[in-house]
Enzyme design. Structure first.
Site, PDB file in Angstrom:
ATOM      1  N   GLY A 204     -73.336  62.202  73.250  1.00 15.79           N
ATOM      2  CA  GLY A 204     -72.966  62.643  74.542  1.00 15.79           C
ATOM      3  C   GLY A 204     -73.939  62.376  75.568  1.00 15.79           C
ATOM      4  O   GLY A 204     -75.098  61.520  75.081  1.00 15.79           O
ATOM      5  N   SER A 205     -74.077  62.862  76.323  1.00 13.49           N
ATOM      6  CA  SER A 205     -75.465  62.801  77.496  1.00 13.49           C
ATOM      7  C   SER A 205     -76.620  63.746  77.098  1.00 13.49           C
ATOM      8  O   SER A 205     -76.581  64.462  76.059  1.00 13.49           O
ATOM      9  CB  SER A 205     -75.071  63.447  78.894  1.00 13.49           C
ATOM     10  OG  SER A 205     -74.783  64.753  78.864  1.00 13.49           O
ATOM     11  N   THR A 208     -76.616  67.395  77.643  1.00 12.20           N
ATOM     12  CA  THR A 208     -75.694  68.265  76.928  1.00 12.20           C
ATOM     13  C   THR A 208     -76.306  68.336  75.395  1.00 12.20           C
ATOM     14  O   THR A 208     -76.404  69.518  74.970  1.00 12.20           O
ATOM     15  CB  THR A 208     -74.324  67.765  76.809  1.00 12.20           C
ATOM     16  OG1 THR A 208     -73.773  67.447  78.014  1.00 12.20           O
ATOM     17  CG2 THR A 208     -73.410  68.912  76.058  1.00 12.20           C
ATOM     18  N   GLY A 209     -76.748  67.224  74.947  1.00  5.44           N
ATOM     19  CA  GLY A 209     -77.452  67.202  73.836  1.00  5.44           C
ATOM     20  C   GLY A 209     -78.775  68.296  73.595  1.00  5.44           C
ATOM     21  O   GLY A 209     -78.667  68.813  72.673  1.00  5.44           O
ATOM     22  N   GLU A 226     -76.586  61.591  69.335  1.00  7.81           N
ATOM     23  CA  GLU A 226     -76.603  60.294  69.822  1.00  7.81           C
ATOM     24  C   GLU A 226     -76.249  60.257  71.333  1.00  7.81           C
ATOM     25  O   GLU A 226     -75.172  60.492  71.744  1.00  7.81           O
ATOM     26  CB  GLU A 226     -75.159  59.716  69.058  1.00  7.81           C
ATOM     27  CG  GLU A 226     -75.261  59.754  67.499  1.00  7.81           C
ATOM     28  CD  GLU A 226     -75.963  58.613  66.907  1.00  7.81           C
ATOM     29  OE1 GLU A 226     -76.685  57.912  67.503  1.00  7.81           O
ATOM     30  OE2 GLU A 226     -76.373  58.694  65.751  1.00  7.81           O
ATOM     31  N   CYS A 261     -72.819  53.445  75.562  1.00  9.21           N
ATOM     32  CA  CYS A 261     -74.207  53.801  75.491  1.00  9.21           C
ATOM     33  C   CYS A 261     -75.095  52.623  75.248  1.00  9.21           C
ATOM     34  O   CYS A 261     -76.317  52.703  75.647  1.00  9.21           O
ATOM     35  CB  CYS A 261     -74.197  54.765  74.231  1.00  9.21           C
ATOM     36  SG  CYS A 261     -73.415  53.883  72.755  1.00  9.21           S
TER      37      CYS A 261
HETATM   38  P1  NAD Z   1     -71.175  64.817  77.931  1.00 11.23           P
HETATM   39  O1  NAD Z   1     -72.532  65.329  77.532  1.00 11.23           O
HETATM   40  O2  NAD Z   1     -70.774  65.128  79.119  1.00 11.23           O
HETATM   41  O3  NAD Z   1     -69.950  65.577  76.904  1.00 11.23           O
HETATM   42  C1  NAD Z   1     -70.069  65.084  75.519  1.00 11.23           C
HETATM   43  C2  NAD Z   1     -69.198  66.177  74.740  1.00 11.23           C
HETATM   44  O4  NAD Z   1     -69.908  67.380  74.846  1.00 11.23           O
HETATM   45  C3  NAD Z   1     -67.819  66.642  75.675  1.00 11.23           C
HETATM   46  O5  NAD Z   1     -67.052  66.651  74.207  1.00 11.23           O
HETATM   47  C4  NAD Z   1     -67.884  67.813  76.060  1.00 11.23           C
HETATM   48  O6  NAD Z   1     -66.736  68.383  76.293  1.00 11.23           O
HETATM   49  C5  NAD Z   1     -68.915  68.659  75.338  1.00 11.23           C
HETATM   50  N1  NAD Z   1     -69.734  69.556  75.962  1.00 11.23           N
HETATM   51  C6  NAD Z   1     -69.989  69.536  77.078  1.00 11.23           C
HETATM   52  N2  NAD Z   1     -71.175  70.900  77.282  1.00 11.23           N
HETATM   53  C7  NAD Z   1     -70.979  71.329  76.094  1.00 11.23           C
HETATM   54  C8  NAD Z   1     -71.676  72.523  75.675  1.00 11.23           C
HETATM   55  N3  NAD Z   1     -72.233  73.588  76.512  1.00 11.23           N
HETATM   56  N4  NAD Z   1     -71.340  72.912  74.473  1.00 11.23           N
HETATM   57  C9  NAD Z   1     -70.712  72.267  73.532  1.00 11.23           C
HETATM   58  N5  NAD Z   1     -70.118  70.906  73.810  1.00 11.23           N
HETATM   59  C10 NAD Z   1     -70.351  70.665  75.208  1.00 11.23           C
HETATM   60  O7  NAD Z   1     -71.064  63.357  77.657  1.00 11.23           O
HETATM   61  P2  NAD Z   1     -69.642  62.316  78.029  1.00 11.23           P
HETATM   62  O8  NAD Z   1     -69.636  61.985  79.546  1.00 11.23           O
HETATM   63  O9  NAD Z   1     -68.690  62.609  77.036  1.00 11.23           O
HETATM   64  O10 NAD Z   1     -70.500  60.891  77.182  1.00 11.23           O
HETATM   65  C11 NAD Z   1     -71.235  60.109  78.104  1.00 11.23           C
HETATM   66  C12 NAD Z   1     -72.632  60.096  77.459  1.00 11.23           C
HETATM   67  O11 NAD Z   1     -72.674  59.779  76.017  1.00 11.23           O
HETATM   68  C13 NAD Z   1     -73.458  58.740  78.066  1.00 11.23           C
HETATM   69  O12 NAD Z   1     -74.802  59.521  78.123  1.00 11.23           O
HETATM   70  C14 NAD Z   1     -73.432  57.728  76.785  1.00 11.23           C
HETATM   71  O13 NAD Z   1     -74.691  57.112  76.811  1.00 11.23           O
HETATM   72  C15 NAD Z   1     -73.574  58.827  75.465  1.00 11.23           C
HETATM   73  N6  NAD Z   1     -73.026  58.054  74.457  1.00 11.23           N
HETATM   74  C16 NAD Z   1     -74.066  57.783  73.422  1.00 11.23           C
HETATM   75  C17 NAD Z   1     -73.427  57.098  72.277  1.00 11.23           C
HETATM   76  C18 NAD Z   1     -74.479  56.875  71.156  1.00 11.23           C
HETATM   77  O14 NAD Z   1     -73.958  56.628  70.016  1.00 11.23           O
HETATM   78  N7  NAD Z   1     -75.947  56.940  71.442  1.00 11.23           N
HETATM   79  C19 NAD Z   1     -72.132  56.801  72.313  1.00 11.23           C
HETATM   80  C20 NAD Z   1     -71.435  56.878  73.295  1.00 11.23           C
HETATM   81  C21 NAD Z   1     -71.723  57.772  74.232  1.00 11.23           C
END
Ligand code: NAD
Length: 454
Positions: A204-205, A208-209, A226, A261
Site C-alpha cells: 500500500g502507500s 500507511t506502511g 511493498e 505501483c
Molecule cells: P493504502 O495505504 O491506502 O491502503 C492499503 C491497505 O492498508 C488497505 O487494505 C487499507 O485498508 C489498509 N490500512 C489503512 N490504514 C491502516 C491502518 N491504520 N492499519 C492497518 N491497515 C490499514 O494504499 P492503497 O490505496 O490500497 O494502495 C495504493 C498504494 O499501494 C500506492 O502507493 C501503490 O504504489 C502501492 N502499491 C505498491 C505495490 C508494490 O508492490 N510495491 C503494489 C501495489 C500497490
C-alpha cells in the site's frame, strides 16, 4: 461497508465489517489450524495451491467481472490479471521444495550442523486494491506454502475479490480457518496491528506502511513493506523506432489507468528525438478508448477512488502554474463515474508535484534532457526507489545508466512488469524486504539451526 462501482457510483454490495470480537475469534481459529497445516509436507501444501489455480482458471470470467465491478479495471485487463498472476503458482511449484527443505551445512566427524526453515506462524497480509490478485498472491500463496496461516485484509476497494480467494482456497482443500479475511477500512486493519501476530506483510502507500511499521515495532516480528513509486523511464536518442518507443512508454504509463505501483510516472526524453517522440506519444494516448470498463475495447476505465481525481487535477494546476504545457486532458470527464481524462504535460521540471509525488492515475509529465548524465541525475532525484527503465538500442549504454539508479528493479527496453522469478523490492520510500523469487519463499520462514552430535 458499502462496495461502490466506480464506473457509475452505485452501491453494488453491503458487507458487515469486522470488529475486535470477530478478529479475535478468527485469530484463535487461525492459530489452531496453522499448527496442523505446518505438519503437512510442502508437496501436500503445493497440491492445494495447484488446485486453487485450476479453480481460478475455471472461474476466470466471474472473477474478472467481480474485479471490474469493484475497481473499475477494464475487463480485458481484469481477465489478464486473473490469469497472468497464476505464474506465481508455476514458480512455487518449481522451487518451493528446494528452498523450504532442510540444508545440511557441516558434517565433521560425528557432528552435523543444519538449517531448517520453520513457518513464522500466523501472518497478516494487509493488501492494496490496484492489482489485488498479483499483490495478494505475492504474499499469501507463498506464506501458505511455507506453512503459515494468513490473516488477509483486502483493501476496502477490493473486498469482494478477497472474499473469493477464501471460497476458492477452501474449495481447493485448504483447511477451513487457515485463510481468514477481515472486512473493513483502515480502522479494521488497525485491529490487526494490536493482535498477537507473527509477521506483517503490507502492500500500500508509504504513509500507511510507515504507520504499520511504527505500531508493531515493539513486537519484534518481521515487517515487509511493498510501497509506492514515482518510476522513471528514459528514452535515449538511439532508439531504433521512436513510434514504437512512444507506444510502449504510453502503455507503461496508462495501463490500469496509471494505478500501478510500477507505472511509468516520469518520462525523460533525449532532446534529439523529443519533439517527434511527444507527437507519437500524444497520438497513441488519443487513441485509447476511455469509458465503460465492461466494454471489450476500453483501455481507460474510471479511477477506483474518487478523491484521486482531485489529486491529479491539483498536480495539473501546480504544473501549469509553474510553466508546464498541458497537451492533453487535464480534467474530469463529465457524467457519473470517477473518470479522469488521460493527461499529458510537457515542459515539466522537478519543481512540480507531478514529477515528485506519486500520481497513481492517468497522467504523465514528459521532460526534455540533454544527456544521459542529466537523465540519471533526474531519475535518482526522488524519495522513491521501486523501478526505473531505459529504452536504447545500446545495451552497454543502458546498463551504464541502470546500474547507477537506486531502485529495486531496472528494465532495459521494457517497463511496468513483474516476474515471480526475480525479487520484487523497493528501496527508500518504496519499501522494505522482498517478495517473489526464492527470497519471497524464505521471507515467510524463520531459520532454526541444528547442532547434532551423534
Ligand atoms: P493504502 O495505504 O491506502 O491502503 C492499503 C491497505 O492498508 C488497505 O487494505 C487499507 O485498508 C489498509 N490500512 C489503512 N490504514 C491502516 C491502518 N491504520 N492499519 C492497518 N491497515 C490499514 O494504499 P492503497 O490505496 O490500497 O494502495 C495504493 C498504494 O499501494 C500506492 O502507493 C501503490 O504504489 C502501492 N502499491 C505498491 C505495490 C508494490 O508492490 N510495491 C503494489 C501495489 C500497490
Amino acid at each position: 461497508m458499502n462496495i461502490i462501482n466506480p464506473s457509475n457510483g452505485r452501491i453494488i454490495e453491503n458487507l458487515k465489517e469486522d470488529d475486535l470480537n470477530s478478529v479475535h475469534k478468527k485469530l484463535v481459529h487461525l492459530r489452531a489450524t496453522q499448527k496442523v497445516w505446518s505438519t503437512r509436507t510442502v508437496k501436500e501444501r503445493l497440491a492445494v495451491i495447484e488446485k486453487f489455480g485450476e479453480l481460478v482458471k475455471q472461474n476466470r470470467e466471474e472473477l474478472a467481472q467481480i474485479l471490474t465491478s469493484e475497481t473499475g479495471k477494464p475487463i480485458r485487463q481484469a481477465r489478464g490479471e486473473v490469469m497472468g498472476s497464476l505464474n506465481r503458482i508455476t514458480h512455487l511449484k518449481s522451487i518451493a521444495e528446494k528452498w523450504l527443505s532442510e540444508e545440511q551445512i557441516v558434517k565433521e566427524g560425528g557432528t552435523l550442523e543444519s538449517i531448517r526453515y520453520e513457518p513464522l506462524g500466523v501472518i497478516a497480509n494487509i493488501s492494496a486494491w490496484n492489482f489485488p490478485y498479483n499483490v495478494g498472491y505475492n504474499v499469501f500463496l507463498y506464506a501458505l506454502v511455507a506453512g503459515n496461516g494468513v490473516f488477509y485484509k483486502p483493501s476496502e476497494y477490493a473486498t469482494m475479490t478477497g472474499l473469493k480467494f477464501k471460497t476458492l482456497l477452501e474449495e481447493a482443500g485448504l483447511p477451513e480457518g487457515l485463510f481468514e479475511v477481515v472486512i473493513g477500512k483502515g480502522d479494521v486493519g488497525q485491529l490487526l496491528l494490536e493482535e498477537d501476530i507473527d509477521g506483517y506483510f503490507f502492500t500500500g502507500s508509504y504513509k500507511t506502511g510507515v504507520h504499520i511499521a511504527k505500531e508493531v515495532a515493539s513486537k519484534l516480528v518481521p515487517v515487509q513493506l511493498e510501497l509506492g513509486g514515482k518510476d522513471p523511464l528514459y528514452v535515449m536518442d538511439d532508439v531504433p523506432d521512436i513510434k514504437v518507443a512512444a507506444a510502449n512508454a504510453a502503455e507503461g504509463a496508462f495501463y490500469n489507468n496509471g494505478q500501478s505501483c510500477c507505472a511509468v510516472e516520469r518520462l525523460y526524453v533525449h532532446e534529439k528525438i523529443y519533439d517527434e517522440f511527444v507527437s507519437y506519444f500524444v497520438d497513441e494516448v488519443k487513441g485509447y478508448m476511455v469509458g465503460d470498463p465492461l466494454q471489450e475495447n476500453t483501455f481507460i476505465g474510471p479511477l477506483t477512488r474518487e478523491p484521486q481525481i482531485q489529486v491529479i487535477i491539483d498536480q495539473v494546476k501546480d504544473a501549469v502554474d509553474k510553466g508546464a504545457q498541458l497537451v492533453l486532458g487535464g480534467d474530469r470527464v463529465e457524467g457519473s463515474g470517477y473518470y479522469m481524462a488521460p493527461t499529458i504535460l510537457t515542459n515539466v521540471n522537478h519543481d512540480m508535484d507531478v514529477m515528485r509525488d506519486e500520481s497513481f492515475g492517468p497522467i504523465i509529465g514528459i521532460q526534455k534532457v540533454a544527456s544521459d548524465e542529466e537523465a540519471l541525475e533526474l531519475m535518482n532525484d526522488t524519495e522513491y526507489g521501486l523501478t526505473a527503465a531505459a529504452f536504447s538500442v545500446n545495451e552497454a549504454r543502458a546498463n551504464n545508466l541502470l546500474e547507477k539508479v537506486n531502485v529495486g528493479t531496472v528494465y532495459w527496453n521494457c517497463c511496468d512488469r513483474v516476474s515471480p522469478f526475480v525479487p520484487w523490492s523497493g528501496r527508500k520510500n518504496s519499501g522494505l524486504g522482498a517478495t517473489l523469487s526464492y527470497m519471497g519463499i524464505r521471507a515467510f520462514t524463520q531459520p532454526k539451526a541444528y547442532h547434532i552430535r551423534k
